[in-house]
Design a protein around this motif. Structure first.
Motif, PDB file in Angstrom:
ATOM      1  N   PHE A   1      37.893  22.488   9.350  1.00 31.31           N
ATOM      2  CA  PHE A   1      37.674  23.702  10.154  1.00 31.31           C
ATOM      3  C   PHE A   1      37.612  24.966   9.295  1.00 31.31           C
ATOM      4  O   PHE A   1      37.133  25.995   9.760  1.00 31.31           O
TER       5      PHE A   1
ATOM      6  N   ARG B   1      37.827  22.472  19.857  1.00 31.77           N
ATOM      7  CA  ARG B   1      38.868  21.463  19.651  1.00 31.77           C
ATOM      8  C   ARG B   1      40.070  21.834  20.513  1.00 31.77           C
ATOM      9  O   ARG B   1      40.616  20.983  21.227  1.00 31.77           O
ATOM     10  N   ASP B   2      40.465  23.119  20.481  1.00 30.29           N
ATOM     11  CA  ASP B   2      41.650  23.562  21.212  1.00 30.29           C
ATOM     12  C   ASP B   2      41.433  23.503  22.729  1.00 30.29           C
ATOM     13  O   ASP B   2      42.364  23.239  23.485  1.00 30.29           O
TER      14      ASP B   2
ATOM     15  N   GLU C   1      36.986  25.409  16.053  1.00 34.09           N
ATOM     16  CA  GLU C   1      38.408  25.192  16.418  1.00 34.09           C
ATOM     17  C   GLU C   1      38.602  25.497  17.904  1.00 34.09           C
ATOM     18  O   GLU C   1      39.387  24.865  18.586  1.00 34.09           O
ATOM     19  N   LYS C   2      37.858  26.502  18.373  1.00 29.20           N
ATOM     20  CA  LYS C   2      37.974  26.941  19.763  1.00 29.20           C
ATOM     21  C   LYS C   2      37.719  25.771  20.722  1.00 29.20           C
ATOM     22  O   LYS C   2      38.405  25.610  21.733  1.00 29.20           O
TER      23      LYS C   2
END
Ligand code: HEM
Length: 139
Positions: free
Chosen positions: A30, A42-43, A39-40
């Motif tokens: 990332f 994934r989160d 990442e956004k």
């Protein structure tokens, strides 16, 4: 929707048919600029994934989420296949993802390493049309 599809694609695009490694393993670097912003997504998926983590790997879940996106965007229902194995680290991914500042030669080298023909590469690049969908519906 585009972000989820891109997350799964970036997981997949680290595959090398020459070294038979990389690919969908639920692991992305990332901090690499080519994965910026992912990442956004994934989160976003993580709390949903936690409900199903005893049933499937993260890589399978990202793949399944991307199939759901394709169908929700009006694309085909693509059969899902299980069995991807997660990796905690993916050092082999370094340098394998596409650099958007480079040209045709770079793109074809990447898709050849993934095992695709030029025709298949063109079809896959059509995924970028999904990016404008939200903007179009607001217009
Ligand atoms: C040489 C190959 C590729 C290059 C150079 C490339 C490059 C890019 C770039 C620069 C973006 C914009 C990122 C941003 O908003 O910051 C993007 C977005 C995207 N890419 Fe690719 N891409 C490639 C292959 C693919 C493939 C094979 C797929 C799927 C099959 C894909 C799916 C997407 C999607 C869905 C988005 C939109 C993400 C969103 O809406 O946030 N890309 N791509």
């Amino acid at each position: 929707m585009g972000g989820i599809l891109r997350l799964a694609t970036h997981d997949a695009m680290s595959y090398s048919k020459y070294e038979n490694n990389g690919g969908m393993d639920g692991c992305l670097q990332f901090d690499d600029i080519v994965n910026r912003g992912l990442e956004k997504y994934r989160d976003l998926l993580q709390p949903v994934y936690e409900h199903y983590s005893s049933l499937m790997s993260r890589a399978d879940f990202w793949a399944l989420a991307s199939l759901a996106v394709i169908e929700a965007a009006g694309g085909p229902r693509i059969p899902f296949q299980w069995g991807r194995v997660d990796a905690a680290h993916c050092p082999e991914d370094g340098g394998r993802l596409p650099d958007p500042t480079k040209g045709h030669g770079h793109v074809m080298k990447l898709f050849t390493r993934l095992g695709f023909t030029a025709e298949e590469a063109v079809a896959l690049m059509g995924a970028h049309t999904i990016e404008g969908l939200g903007w179009l519906s607001e217009a």
